[in-house]
Each structure stands twice: as C-alpha cells, then as structure tokens.
Design a protein around this motif. Structure first.
Motif, PDB file in Angstrom:
ATOM      1  N   SER A  62     -48.363  -4.830  34.679  1.00 35.09           N
ATOM      2  CA  SER A  62     -47.023  -4.256  34.767  1.00 35.09           C
ATOM      3  C   SER A  62     -46.939  -2.854  34.180  1.00 35.09           C
ATOM      4  CB  SER A  62     -46.017  -5.147  34.016  1.00 35.09           C
ATOM      5  OG  SER A  62     -46.011  -6.455  34.515  1.00 35.09           O
ATOM      6  N   ASP A  63     -46.155  -2.028  34.852  1.00 33.49           N
ATOM      7  CA  ASP A  63     -45.705  -0.775  34.244  1.00 33.49           C
ATOM      8  C   ASP A  63     -44.387  -1.010  33.515  1.00 33.49           C
ATOM      9  OD1 ASP A  63     -47.781   0.918  35.445  1.00 33.49           O
ATOM     10  OD2 ASP A  63     -46.735   0.530  37.336  1.00 33.49           O
ATOM     11  N   TYR A  64     -43.536  -1.841  34.102  1.00 37.61           N
ATOM     12  CA  TYR A  64     -42.224  -2.165  33.556  1.00 37.61           C
ATOM     13  C   TYR A  64     -42.115  -3.682  33.470  1.00 37.61           C
ATOM     14  CZ  TYR A  64     -41.538   2.564  35.385  1.00 37.61           C
ATOM     15  OH  TYR A  64     -41.675   3.901  35.683  1.00 37.61           O
ATOM     16  N   LEU A  65     -41.934  -4.193  32.256  1.00 37.34           N
ATOM     17  CA  LEU A  65     -41.893  -5.634  32.016  1.00 37.34           C
ATOM     18  C   LEU A  65     -40.467  -6.048  31.686  1.00 37.34           C
ATOM     19  CD1 LEU A  65     -43.389  -8.320  31.644  1.00 37.34           C
ATOM     20  CD2 LEU A  65     -43.886  -7.628  29.285  1.00 37.34           C
ATOM     21  N   ILE A  66     -39.904  -6.959  32.480  1.00 37.69           N
ATOM     22  CA  ILE A  66     -38.524  -7.406  32.319  1.00 37.69           C
ATOM     23  C   ILE A  66     -38.526  -8.852  31.824  1.00 37.69           C
ATOM     24  CG2 ILE A  66     -36.242  -7.535  33.384  1.00 37.69           C
ATOM     25  CD1 ILE A  66     -37.536  -4.797  33.694  1.00 37.69           C
ATOM     26  N   ILE A  67     -37.797  -9.107  30.742  1.00 37.59           N
ATOM     27  CA  ILE A  67     -37.717 -10.452  30.175  1.00 37.59           C
ATOM     28  C   ILE A  67     -36.473 -11.138  30.719  1.00 37.59           C
ATOM     29  CG2 ILE A  67     -37.775 -11.823  28.072  1.00 37.59           C
ATOM     30  CD1 ILE A  67     -40.151  -9.845  28.536  1.00 37.59           C
ATOM     31  N   ALA A  68     -36.674 -12.235  31.467  1.00 46.37           N
ATOM     32  CA  ALA A  68     -35.554 -12.950  32.085  1.00 46.37           C
ATOM     33  C   ALA A  68     -35.716 -14.457  31.936  1.00 46.37           C
ATOM     34  CB  ALA A  68     -35.448 -12.577  33.566  1.00 46.37           C
ATOM     35  N   THR A  69     -36.440 -14.875  30.922  1.00 50.68           N
ATOM     36  CA  THR A  69     -36.709 -16.292  30.709  1.00 50.68           C
ATOM     37  C   THR A  69     -35.735 -16.881  29.702  1.00 50.68           C
ATOM     38  OG1 THR A  69     -38.482 -17.876  30.180  1.00 50.68           O
ATOM     39  CG2 THR A  69     -38.330 -15.921  28.801  1.00 50.68           C
ATOM     40  N   PRO A  70     -35.437 -18.175  29.776  1.00 50.91           N
ATOM     41  CA  PRO A  70     -34.570 -18.784  28.761  1.00 50.91           C
ATOM     42  C   PRO A  70     -35.197 -18.708  27.370  1.00 50.91           C
ATOM     43  CG  PRO A  70     -34.774 -20.210  30.679  1.00 50.91           C
ATOM     44  CD  PRO A  70     -35.776 -19.121  30.854  1.00 50.91           C
ATOM     45  N   GLY A  71     -34.337 -18.785  26.351  1.00 50.29           N
ATOM     46  CA  GLY A  71     -34.832 -18.836  24.988  1.00 50.29           C
ATOM     47  C   GLY A  71     -35.251 -20.248  24.628  1.00 50.29           C
TER      48      GLY A  71
ATOM     49  N   GLY B 217     -28.952 -20.214  29.613  1.00 51.57           N
ATOM     50  CA  GLY B 217     -29.614 -20.686  28.405  1.00 51.57           C
ATOM     51  C   GLY B 217     -28.807 -21.732  27.656  1.00 51.57           C
ATOM     52  N   TYR B 218     -29.491 -22.724  27.103  1.00 54.71           N
ATOM     53  CA  TYR B 218     -28.838 -23.785  26.344  1.00 54.71           C
ATOM     54  C   TYR B 218     -29.671 -24.129  25.101  1.00 54.71           C
ATOM     55  CZ  TYR B 218     -32.114 -26.073  29.572  1.00 54.71           C
ATOM     56  OH  TYR B 218     -33.222 -26.397  30.317  1.00 54.71           O
ATOM     57  N   GLU B 219     -30.296 -23.103  24.519  1.00 50.23           N
ATOM     58  CA  GLU B 219     -31.316 -23.313  23.502  1.00 50.23           C
ATOM     59  C   GLU B 219     -30.824 -23.980  22.226  1.00 50.23           C
ATOM     60  OE1 GLU B 219     -30.068 -18.907  23.201  1.00 50.23           O
ATOM     61  OE2 GLU B 219     -30.265 -20.445  24.728  1.00 50.23           O
ATOM     62  N   HIS B 220     -29.537 -23.836  21.891  1.00 52.05           N
ATOM     63  CA  HIS B 220     -29.033 -24.451  20.662  1.00 52.05           C
ATOM     64  C   HIS B 220     -28.156 -25.670  20.915  1.00 52.05           C
ATOM     65  CE1 HIS B 220     -30.834 -21.616  17.976  1.00 52.05           C
ATOM     66  NE2 HIS B 220     -30.275 -20.585  18.577  1.00 52.05           N
ATOM     67  N   VAL B 221     -28.230 -26.220  22.101  1.00 55.60           N
ATOM     68  CA  VAL B 221     -27.608 -27.512  22.383  1.00 55.60           C
ATOM     69  C   VAL B 221     -28.664 -28.591  22.117  1.00 55.60           C
ATOM     70  CG1 VAL B 221     -26.576 -29.009  24.126  1.00 55.60           C
ATOM     71  CG2 VAL B 221     -26.038 -26.556  24.098  1.00 55.60           C
ATOM     72  N   ASP B 222     -28.329 -29.544  21.270  1.00 57.21           N
ATOM     73  CA  ASP B 222     -29.288 -30.593  20.913  1.00 57.21           C
ATOM     74  C   ASP B 222     -29.367 -31.600  22.065  1.00 57.21           C
ATOM     75  OD1 ASP B 222     -30.695 -32.777  19.827  1.00 57.21           O
ATOM     76  OD2 ASP B 222     -30.041 -32.266  17.798  1.00 57.21           O
ATOM     77  N   LEU B 223     -30.336 -31.382  22.946  1.00 59.15           N
ATOM     78  CA  LEU B 223     -30.459 -32.227  24.132  1.00 59.15           C
ATOM     79  C   LEU B 223     -30.865 -33.655  23.780  1.00 59.15           C
ATOM     80  CD1 LEU B 223     -32.163 -29.869  26.743  1.00 59.15           C
ATOM     81  CD2 LEU B 223     -29.737 -30.363  26.435  1.00 59.15           C
ATOM     82  N   ALA B 224     -31.676 -33.799  22.752  1.00 64.45           N
ATOM     83  CA  ALA B 224     -32.089 -35.150  22.360  1.00 64.45           C
ATOM     84  C   ALA B 224     -30.894 -35.958  21.884  1.00 64.45           C
ATOM     85  CB  ALA B 224     -33.157 -35.071  21.272  1.00 64.45           C
ATOM     86  N   ALA B 225     -30.038 -35.331  21.085  1.00 63.71           N
ATOM     87  CA  ALA B 225     -28.843 -36.020  20.601  1.00 63.71           C
ATOM     88  C   ALA B 225     -27.903 -36.343  21.762  1.00 63.71           C
ATOM     89  CB  ALA B 225     -28.128 -35.166  19.564  1.00 63.71           C
ATOM     90  N   ALA B 226     -27.777 -35.404  22.698  1.00 64.14           N
ATOM     91  CA  ALA B 226     -26.927 -35.647  23.868  1.00 64.14           C
ATOM     92  C   ALA B 226     -27.464 -36.811  24.690  1.00 64.14           C
ATOM     93  CB  ALA B 226     -26.840 -34.379  24.714  1.00 64.14           C
TER      94      ALA B 226
ATOM     95  N   GLY C 272     -25.371 -20.700  25.085  1.00 67.65           N
ATOM     96  CA  GLY C 272     -26.652 -20.982  24.456  1.00 67.65           C
ATOM     97  C   GLY C 272     -26.749 -20.647  22.983  1.00 67.65           C
ATOM     98  N   PRO C 273     -26.425 -19.411  22.577  1.00 67.43           N
ATOM     99  CA  PRO C 273     -26.551 -19.064  21.154  1.00 67.43           C
ATOM    100  C   PRO C 273     -25.585 -19.832  20.255  1.00 67.43           C
ATOM    101  CG  PRO C 273     -26.564 -17.086  22.520  1.00 67.43           C
ATOM    102  CD  PRO C 273     -26.181 -18.224  23.421  1.00 67.43           C
ATOM    103  N   LEU C 274     -24.421 -20.227  20.774  1.00 70.34           N
ATOM    104  CA  LEU C 274     -23.465 -21.000  19.976  1.00 70.34           C
ATOM    105  C   LEU C 274     -23.880 -22.458  19.874  1.00 70.34           C
ATOM    106  CD1 LEU C 274     -20.080 -19.603  21.336  1.00 70.34           C
ATOM    107  CD2 LEU C 274     -21.150 -19.067  19.142  1.00 70.34           C
ATOM    108  N   GLY C 275     -24.410 -22.989  20.964  1.00 63.32           N
ATOM    109  CA  GLY C 275     -24.939 -24.334  20.981  1.00 63.32           C
ATOM    110  C   GLY C 275     -23.919 -25.418  20.704  1.00 63.32           C
ATOM    111  N   PHE C 276     -24.438 -26.625  20.480  1.00 64.72           N
ATOM    112  CA  PHE C 276     -23.656 -27.754  19.996  1.00 64.72           C
ATOM    113  C   PHE C 276     -24.660 -28.731  19.405  1.00 64.72           C
ATOM    114  CE2 PHE C 276     -20.311 -31.058  20.078  1.00 64.72           C
ATOM    115  CZ  PHE C 276     -19.293 -30.288  19.536  1.00 64.72           C
ATOM    116  N   TYR C 277     -24.365 -29.218  18.200  1.00 69.15           N
ATOM    117  CA  TYR C 277     -25.383 -29.881  17.389  1.00 69.15           C
ATOM    118  C   TYR C 277     -25.126 -31.374  17.233  1.00 69.15           C
ATOM    119  CZ  TYR C 277     -26.400 -25.019  16.471  1.00 69.15           C
ATOM    120  OH  TYR C 277     -26.706 -23.688  16.624  1.00 69.15           O
ATOM    121  N   ALA C 278     -26.166 -32.079  16.795  1.00 69.24           N
ATOM    122  CA  ALA C 278     -26.128 -33.538  16.713  1.00 69.24           C
ATOM    123  C   ALA C 278     -24.984 -34.029  15.841  1.00 69.24           C
ATOM    124  CB  ALA C 278     -27.467 -34.057  16.182  1.00 69.24           C
ATOM    125  N   GLU C 279     -24.780 -33.386  14.677  1.00 69.34           N
ATOM    126  CA  GLU C 279     -23.725 -33.831  13.772  1.00 69.34           C
ATOM    127  C   GLU C 279     -22.336 -33.616  14.378  1.00 69.34           C
ATOM    128  OE1 GLU C 279     -25.077 -29.676  12.369  1.00 69.34           O
ATOM    129  OE2 GLU C 279     -25.984 -31.521  13.173  1.00 69.34           O
TER     130      GLU C 279
END
Length: 314
Positions: A194-203, A77-86, A53-60
C-alpha cells in the motif's frame, strides 16, 4: 403497553422521533450519571437499549434490567457490548452495519485528500499571508490498502478504484467473495502493498494494535495512513514514533484512544490531519441509522427476525 428504550446516544437526537412515532417510549440518558440513574429508576420498564460501540453495555447493567430483551447499537462496531452476558440472558443484539457507510467512506476520502495534498497546512499558510507552495503526491494510480472490507471498507474501495483509478488491496478475517480487489493474507502484507492504508475494521480484542511498528515500517516513509474505524486498532505510541521520525509520511485520524482527549504530541505534528470522530455524522447517515434501529425494534417486538443481528461468538 409500549416498549421502553433506554437511549445512551445523543448524536442522533434529531431523528429519535422516528422511534417515538412507532410507539416506543424513550428514556434519554447520554451522560454516565444519567445512565446510572435511569437504570436504577426504570429497571422494571426498560426492555430495549440504544447505544454505540464505545459506550457499550455491560454485564452488570444487563443484570440490573430484568426485562431487557434487545440491545441496538448504532454503527457497525459493538466492542464494548458484553456479548457473552447478552447471550447468557437471551438478549438479542443488533448493530447498524452499512447505515452510515457512505458518510464514513466520504470522510475517509476527504481525510486522505487533505493529508496527501497537505490542504490544512496550505490553507494555514495563505491565512498567515504566506504563499507556501509544495509539490505533493496525487491519488491517481496509487495503491490503496484497506483493513476491513465490510460495508464501509467496500464503499471506500469503490471510491478509490472508480474515482481515482487506484489499485485496491485488502485484508479482513476472511476473503470476500464477489469482489475483484486483491486479498492480502496479513496486515503486514497489506501495508507492504500500500501507498495509502485505510483502517475500516471493527474495534475489539481481535483487532487491538493490529497496526504496530512492524506494520508502519512496512508502509514506509512515503506511506500515509487514515483511521476512521477505532483508535484501538493502531498502537498510538508506535504511530507517534513513526510520525515524529518520518518513518511514514503522515496520518489522518478521526478516532482517538481517550476521546475527547488527544495527545499533545499528536496535535503538535504538522504531518497529521485530525477530526473529532465525525466520519459517520451526516443527516443522511443519522436518519438511516435510526431508521434501521426502528426497523429492528419493530421486527423484534413483533416476533420477527431482526434485520442486522450481531452473531454471538463462542
């Protein structure tokens, strides 16, 4: 002719022979310079890309690879993969959803225990020859909130509920069917419950700064937060202020905005636990992740449906 995979990751090097054993030719390019050089030199042969995800793959980059047909992302996570370009180029994208869930969930619970029980500070005090004894909260019976109830979030919930008798609430884009955990309609509602909040969502854009000052205020001065997802989900400036002024009790972080850089202000605090983005790293998770990539590649090039497709969004 074997298919050629451009490999941009290095954390799973030990298990890449799984791909070679299936007949794939690998071009390893973990650095930015190697990545650019490999795309320029092997543009006519690369048909698949392995990234995270953090490395991604871009349109160019996609445009520079005329024969690219599939992008496999390790991890959920796949947040930096350009899905529209794919989508526009007819390139299939897969991810590693669930492959490292147990490892990440274990690490989340380890961070939570270390943070709440003050393990790093207690360890340091003994090593200094001190005998620092503080009364710290327990996990048993507390309220756990989970932002994102995918494979990782569900594994964390099971550990909290079954291992520590915690009540579990969650928030995600939609209510998850077939689970008995309490659904909260918003992140703010989840923090307040919550007493303890855990973040487990995609970026990505949809979750950027979902945790801000208002949410941290709702968590409150006795609340703890753990992030094993993506740093972008938390507004770091708001988190620093909350920690410095004890608006929350503490934070445990495995992810950071500019890895491997960590803000000095964060490293100076004694109510945080920090690890270097290692939650998903275990022999079992790495092998499982590469095995899933292998299965996706084999299925795709055999003309069969891939196992874990990433849906294109409008």
């Amino acid at each position: 002719m074997s298919e050629t995979v451009l490999v941009l990751v290095e954390a799973v090097n030990e298990y890449l022979p799984l791909l070679e054993g299936s007949g794939f030719t690998l071009i390893r390019a973990p650095s930015k310079a190697e990545r650019a050089a490999a795309i320029a030199q092997h543009a006519d042969t690369i048909t698949a890309v392995l990234t995270r995800g953090p490395l991604g793959f871009y349109a160019e980059e996609m445009a520079a690879l005329p024969h690219l047909r599939i992008i496999c992302v390790i991890g959920a996570g796949y947040e930096h993969v350009d899905l529209a370009a794919a989508r526009d180029r007819g390139i299939t994208v897969t991810n590693g959803a669930g492959a490292n869930a147990s490892s990440v969930a274990d690490h989340a619970m380890a961070l939570l225990l270390a943070l709440v029980r003050d393990i790093p500070q207690a360890d340091a005090s003994v090593r200094r020859g001190e005998w620092r004894k503080l009364s710290r909260p327990t996990l048993a019976g507390k309220r756990m909130g989970i932002l994102g109830l995918g494979a990782v979030g569900l594994a964390i919930a099971q550990r909290g509920a079954l291992g520590f008798n915690m009540s579990v609430s969650y928030h995600s884009r939609r209510r998850r069917e077939g689970v008995g955990y309490h659904y909260c309609a918003s992140v703010l509602e989840l923090a307040a419950a919550s007493d303890y909040l855990i973040i487990a969502t995609p970026g990505g854009a949809d979750t950027r700064h979902a945790i801000d000052k208002a949410v941290l205020d709702a968590l409150g001065p006795e609340g703890f937060i753990v992030n094993i997802a993506r740093a972008s989900v938390i507004n770091t400036a708001d988190l620093l202020t909350a920690l410095q002024h004890h608006h929350i009790a503490g934070a445990a972080l495995d992810v950071f905005d500019d890895e491997p850089e960590v803000p000095d202000e964060l490293r100076a605090l004694n109510n945080v636990v920090l690890t270097p983005h290692v939650a998903g790293l275990s022999p079992e998770a790495s092998e499982g992740t590469v095995s899933l990539v292998n299965q996706n590649l084999l299925a795709f090039f055999a003309g069969q449906p891939v196992l874990t497709p990433v849906p294109y969004t409008p």
